[in-house]
Design an enzyme around this catalytic site. Structure first.
Site, PDB file in Angstrom:
ATOM      1  N   HIS A 106       3.935  -2.220   3.047  1.00 49.72           N
ATOM      2  CA  HIS A 106       3.984  -0.889   2.428  1.00 49.72           C
ATOM      3  C   HIS A 106       5.288  -0.726   1.665  1.00 49.72           C
ATOM      4  O   HIS A 106       6.371  -0.888   2.250  1.00 49.72           O
ATOM      5  CB  HIS A 106       3.851   0.199   3.495  1.00 49.72           C
ATOM      6  CG  HIS A 106       2.541   0.155   4.235  1.00 49.72           C
ATOM      7  ND1 HIS A 106       2.297  -0.743   5.246  1.00 49.72           N
ATOM      8  CD2 HIS A 106       1.406   0.875   4.071  1.00 49.72           C
ATOM      9  CE1 HIS A 106       1.057  -0.560   5.687  1.00 49.72           C
ATOM     10  NE2 HIS A 106       0.493   0.419   4.995  1.00 49.72           N
ATOM     11  N   ASP A 143       0.813  -1.212   0.000  1.00 51.61           N
ATOM     12  CA  ASP A 143       0.000   0.000   0.000  1.00 51.61           C
ATOM     13  C   ASP A 143       0.851   1.267   0.000  1.00 51.61           C
ATOM     14  O   ASP A 143       2.022   1.256   0.383  1.00 51.61           O
ATOM     15  CB  ASP A 143      -0.860   0.042   1.268  1.00 51.61           C
ATOM     16  CG  ASP A 143      -1.973  -0.986   1.273  1.00 51.61           C
ATOM     17  OD1 ASP A 143      -1.950  -1.887   0.408  1.00 51.61           O
ATOM     18  OD2 ASP A 143      -2.851  -0.886   2.143  1.00 51.61           O
TER      19      ASP A 143
HETATM   20 NI    NI Z   1      -2.506   3.046   3.406  1.00 52.30          NI
END
Ligand code: NI
Length: 281
Positions: free
Chosen positions: A235, A90
């Site tokens: 991430h 993400d």
């Molecule tokens: Ni996020």
């Protein structure tokens, strides 16, 4: 924290919405958006075009024909027969994303990238490279990474529809998955996602890479959360995460798991507007 609820595909509508949101908040997905230590700019709120987006049908986001690399797409996997795990990243695209892509291509590992619109504006070439890399799926993580449950109807629409349009304009693909920032969503969010042809995808295993900044810790935190059908949240804006991925891939495979796309782990039939936190097994 692993979900221990019904097996999948598991429409989260089976759970009370409040529980879903509370769980997601406890897990804390994306909570370090403002804590990135790699110099990645924090997405800021900007205005985006308003209005609906016709024709956002379930076009495949798999890029198999426009690749500029020599890699081939990982084969489709039946997750009813194999122990599957899907990696998702993400908050990019960012300066570290291409290094991660190199690792994934080298290891022939598919992954899904939930892109933030304001990051796409800063790194459009990286977004295009994800789109043109076989096995990679591009998905929607809103324009400015807000808590969607705190926004009014028009703003929710701007965040989701605006990013869907941006992704389509920059990469040529129509995202079919939405991950609401922090995992926070409600009926209004789900309805906009449904109209965009997007399934809401949360996660069942969190790398906690907003909390820990050592690659070995990312690996040791993630591994115990894995189970067949696991969707891993990480991430690609954190250097420790990108550094952890080669080891993570090796250890996941050593446990007998096959790394697959979101499409494969959701059985190939995710439904727009429904919420999934893990795949079938
Ligand atoms: Ni996020």
């Amino acid at each position: 924290m692993a979900f221990t609820g019904p097996v999948a595909p598991t429409p989260f509508r089976l759970f009370p919405a409040l529980l879903a949101c509370t769980l997601a908040l406890l897990i804390g997905g994306c909570a370090a958006q403002q804590q990135s230590a790699d110099g990645s700019p924090t997405p800021a709120r900007t205005s985006v075009p308003t209005g609906g987006s016709p024709g956002a049908g379930p076009t495949s986001t798999r890029a198999t024909t426009t690749s500029t690399s020599s890699a081939t797409a990982p084969a489709q996997v039946d997750c009813r027969k194999k122990k599957c795990v899907a990696l998702t990243f993400d908050d990019g695209p960012g300066p570290l994303t291409e290094g991660l892509l190199d690792t994934l291509v080298k290891e022939n590992v598919p992954a899904t990238f939930f892109l933030v619109g304001n990051m796409i504006k800063q790194h459009p070439g990286v977004a295009r490279r994800i789109a043109s890399t076989p096995g990679m799926t591009i998905a929607d993580h809103t324009v400015s990474h807000p808590m969607l449950t705190k926004l009014g109807a028009a703003a929710v629409k701007r965040e989701i529809v605006g990013n869907t349009r941006l992704i389509r304009n920059v990469t040529g693909v129509s995202p079919r998955f939405l991950r609401p920032p922090y995992g926070l969503h409600h009926a209004r969010v789900d309805d906009v996602a449904r109209r965009q042809g997007q399934a809401v995808v949360l996660w069942s295993a969190a790398a906690l890479d907003w909390q820990y900044d050592k690659p070995a810790k990312i690996v040791s935190v993630t591994m115990p959360q894995l189970a067949p059908g696991a969707i891993v949240l990480a991430h690609d804006i954190h250097p420790w995460t990108v550094k952890a991925v080669p080891t993570l891939i090796t250890k996941i495979r050593a446990k007998g798991y096959t790394l697959v796309s979101l499409d494969d782990i959701l059985g190939g039939h995710p439904k727009a507007g429904l919420t999934y936190a893990r795949g079938e097994h």
